[in-house]
Write a protein that holds these residues in place. Structure first.
Motif, mmCIF file in Angstrom:
data_model
loop_
_atom_site.group_PDB
_atom_site.id
_atom_site.type_symbol
_atom_site.label_atom_id
_atom_site.label_comp_id
_atom_site.label_asym_id
_atom_site.label_seq_id
_atom_site.Cartn_x
_atom_site.Cartn_y
_atom_site.Cartn_z
ATOM 1 N N PRO A 30 1.941 7.139 -12.984
ATOM 2 C CA PRO A 30 0.570 7.391 -12.500
ATOM 3 C C PRO A 30 -0.426 6.324 -12.945
ATOM 4 N N SER A 31 -0.232 5.749 -14.131
ATOM 5 C CA SER A 31 -1.128 4.672 -14.576
ATOM 6 C C SER A 31 -0.992 3.445 -13.688
ATOM 7 N N LEU A 32 0.250 3.101 -13.326
ATOM 8 C CA LEU A 32 0.473 1.974 -12.420
ATOM 9 C C LEU A 32 -0.104 2.263 -11.039
ATOM 10 N N MET A 33 0.033 3.513 -10.573
ATOM 11 C CA MET A 33 -0.516 3.878 -9.270
ATOM 12 C C MET A 33 -2.031 3.710 -9.249
ATOM 13 N N LEU A 34 -2.700 4.107 -10.322
ATOM 14 C CA LEU A 34 -4.160 3.958 -10.391
ATOM 15 C C LEU A 34 -4.559 2.497 -10.258
ATOM 16 N N LEU A 35 -3.825 1.609 -10.923
ATOM 17 C CA LEU A 35 -4.138 0.177 -10.852
ATOM 18 C C LEU A 35 -3.899 -0.383 -9.450
ATOM 19 N N LEU A 36 -2.752 -0.033 -8.841
ATOM 20 C CA LEU A 36 -2.424 -0.586 -7.528
ATOM 21 C C LEU A 36 -3.316 -0.029 -6.432
ATOM 22 N N ALA A 92 0.835 -1.207 0.000
ATOM 23 C CA ALA A 92 0.000 0.000 0.000
ATOM 24 C C ALA A 92 0.866 1.251 0.000
ATOM 25 N N ALA A 93 1.952 1.233 0.791
ATOM 26 C CA ALA A 93 2.855 2.389 0.833
ATOM 27 C C ALA A 93 3.525 2.605 -0.522
ATOM 28 N N PHE A 94 3.918 1.509 -1.181
ATOM 29 C CA PHE A 94 4.534 1.628 -2.507
ATOM 30 C C PHE A 94 3.548 2.199 -3.516
ATOM 31 N N ALA A 95 2.304 1.730 -3.461
ATOM 32 C CA ALA A 95 1.285 2.241 -4.384
ATOM 33 C C ALA A 95 1.107 3.746 -4.213
ATOM 34 N N ALA A 96 1.032 4.207 -2.956
ATOM 35 C CA ALA A 96 0.877 5.641 -2.702
ATOM 36 C C ALA A 96 2.126 6.416 -3.109
ATOM 37 N N ALA A 97 3.309 5.817 -2.899
ATOM 38 C CA ALA A 97 4.566 6.504 -3.213
ATOM 39 C C ALA A 97 4.797 6.655 -4.708
ATOM 40 N N LEU A 98 4.030 5.955 -5.543
ATOM 41 C CA LEU A 98 4.131 6.184 -6.987
ATOM 42 C C LEU A 98 3.647 7.586 -7.357
ATOM 43 N N GLY A 99 2.830 8.204 -6.496
ATOM 44 C CA GLY A 99 2.441 9.598 -6.719
ATOM 45 C C GLY A 99 3.641 10.525 -6.618
ATOM 46 N N PRO A 100 4.413 10.490 -5.511
ATOM 47 C CA PRO A 100 5.661 11.261 -5.453
ATOM 48 C C PRO A 100 6.658 10.919 -6.554
#
Length: 478
Positions: A192-198, A29-37
């Motif tokens: 950002p596309s990967l973040m949306l999926l995760l 979950a932290a990795f998914a959110a960190a894709l935003g930064p």
């Protein structure tokens, strides 16, 4: 809230035996959110390789002049300031998870507009959209990570926000040495596309769910993230989650974190980081580095290395110690930078508009090259010091110190302060150096770094190992 709800909340947030959770999905979950930064770091770094390419563009409509190139780099900070305000509103109403998912839209739309750009206005519009997404991500990602993490790893995971930012910048530098600016923009859509999926696969934060009186969903989220329902004791929020009101600024638990959060963001931008990055390529050229793209990669690699080191020791060394050490390093390195420019400036200049990029040296060539190596060392020392403390920790503390009922507005004001200061420093830095000359500008930054150390020692509390509720209780004097 009914007594049954109160009892269920307390059982949810108080560990039966004080053991530490071990849920591995927390890190997903932290990795998914960190894709935003990561995405916003890539957006920040995009301008460095893209501007030289756009200056050479065969199409006159897309060719950037000096003024347009300046705006191409700086307009992201204006969009991010607006994104900070929007993010502060979204994070309390749409929730942390949905806000992160929504910020992927302007990221992808902005890079798509840049890819399809037919004139300079489309380029600037795309940069403004990516800036808006940067502002939202820079606010929501630290909040999401802080609220899902337990104290033993909150410093590590929270520091990964800045680690992903500098990694994104480095990726933009490296990819920019290979890809043309349109394809580089296409690559910018990947994270950002990967973040949306995760983010579709991870839950909302338990604390936000509790503010919405969704105790069963909060328990399910804790079970997903930590492997059990255990957590730490949280004071009751009251009957309703009413949000921010100006009268709340009378509470020590609100106005003290407000002052600390805003001051940290201001000191971060006044430290001289933009000035050092502004001069990075010129300094490397003076030291006989002819490949400016290699210089950018070296700077980016130093940032990544020392930000990663800060993340690994954050929960052992603590926030205050790293901030103080970081500030002291920056005091000495900016002072040395100023000394370099003072020594290379030479005699008086009759021109009212000095050349800021080419220091007027009265030294022999060998001595000048030696002084340039002094500047390279000072710059690397400064970047390492900044990455150890004042890079990641203001964002981490912003996500830790505010109580739940004001977190959206408070973090929004902090992010707005940071990005507006970044814009002002970036746009006015050249004018400042015309007035103070380069050595005066860097010595002024050194003075701000001294104040930042004093502020850290006397005003910033240590949050290492504390739950978010214990931090709030500290400010309220409980």
């Amino acid at each position: 809230m009914t007594p049954a709800d109160q009892e269920e909340r307390q059982s949810l947030l108080r560990p039966p035996g004080g053991s530490v959770p071990r849920g591995r999905r927390l890190f997903l979950a932290a990795f998914a959110a960190a894709l935003g930064p990561l995405s916003f770091g890539f957006a920040l770094g995009y301008s460095s390789p893209a501007i030289p390419s756009l200056r050479r563009d065969a199409s006159r409509a897309l060719r950037l002049g000096d003024d347009a190139a300046s705006w191409f780099g700086a307009i992201v900070t204006l969009g991010a300031a607006a994104g900070g305000v929007l993010g502060g509103w979204l994070v309390d109403r749409a929730g942390r998870k949905l806000s992160l998912m929504l910020c992927t839209l302007p990221f992808v739309a902005g890079f798509a507009v840049i890819t399809a750009a037919q004139d300079v206005w489309m380029l600037l519009g795309g940069r403004l959209l990516t800036g808006l997404a940067c502002g939202i991500a820079s606010l929501v990602a630290p909040v999401y990570i802080a609220e899902i993490a337990y104290p033993a790893v909150r410093g590590l995971l929270g520091s990964c926000v800045q680690l992903m930012v500098v990694t994104g910048i480095l990726l933009a530098y490296m990819a920019g040495s290979i890809l043309e600016w349109r394809w580089l923009a296409v690559l910018g859509c990947a994270a950002p596309s990967l973040m949306l999926l995760l983010m579709c696969c991870v839950p909302e934060t338990p604390r936000f769910l509790l503010t919405q009186h969704k105790c069963q969903e909060a328990m399910a989220a804790l079970r997903f993230l930590w492997g059990s329902e255990q957590g730490w004791e949280e004071p009751p929020l009251g009957d309703e989650h009413q949000g921010f009101h100006l009268t709340q600024l009378r509470r020590p638990g609100v106005y003290k974190p407000f002052i600390i959060g805003i001051s940290l963001m201001a000191f971060q931008q006044l430290s001289g980081i933009n000035a050092v990055m502004f001069y990075a390529e010129t300094i490397f050229e003076e030291a006989k580095f002819k490949d400016s793209s290699l210089a950018s990669v070296i700077v980016g690699a130093i940032q990544v290395l020392f930000t990663a080191a800060a993340a690994l020791i954050m929960d052992r060394a603590g926030r205050r110690l790293l901030l103080a050490v970081s500030g002291v390093i920056m005091v000495f390195s900016t002072s040395a930078f100023g000394a370099y420019f003072k020594l290379t400036q030479g005699g008086p200049n009759n021109s009212s508009h000095m050349d800021l990029f080419t220091p007027i040296s009265m030294e022999p060539v060998d001595a000048s090259a030696g002084l340039a190596w002094l500047a390279v060392g000072s710059m690397c020392f400064f970047i390492a010091g900044f990455a150890l403390g004042w890079g990641p920790i203001p964002w981490l503390l912003m996500s830790e110190i505010f109580p739940l009922d004001v977190k959206g507005v408070a973090t929004g004001v902090c992010v707005l302060t940071n990005w507006l200061m970044a814009f002002l420093v970036t746009k006015e830095f050249s004018n400042l150096m015309e007035v103070l000359r380069p050595y005066g500008a860097f010595w002024l930054s050194s003075t701000f770094c001294i104040f930042s150390v004093l502020f850290t020692v006397f005003c910033v509390p240590e949050t290492k190992g504390k739950t978010l509720e214990q931090i709030t209780a500290h400010f309220e004097g409980r």
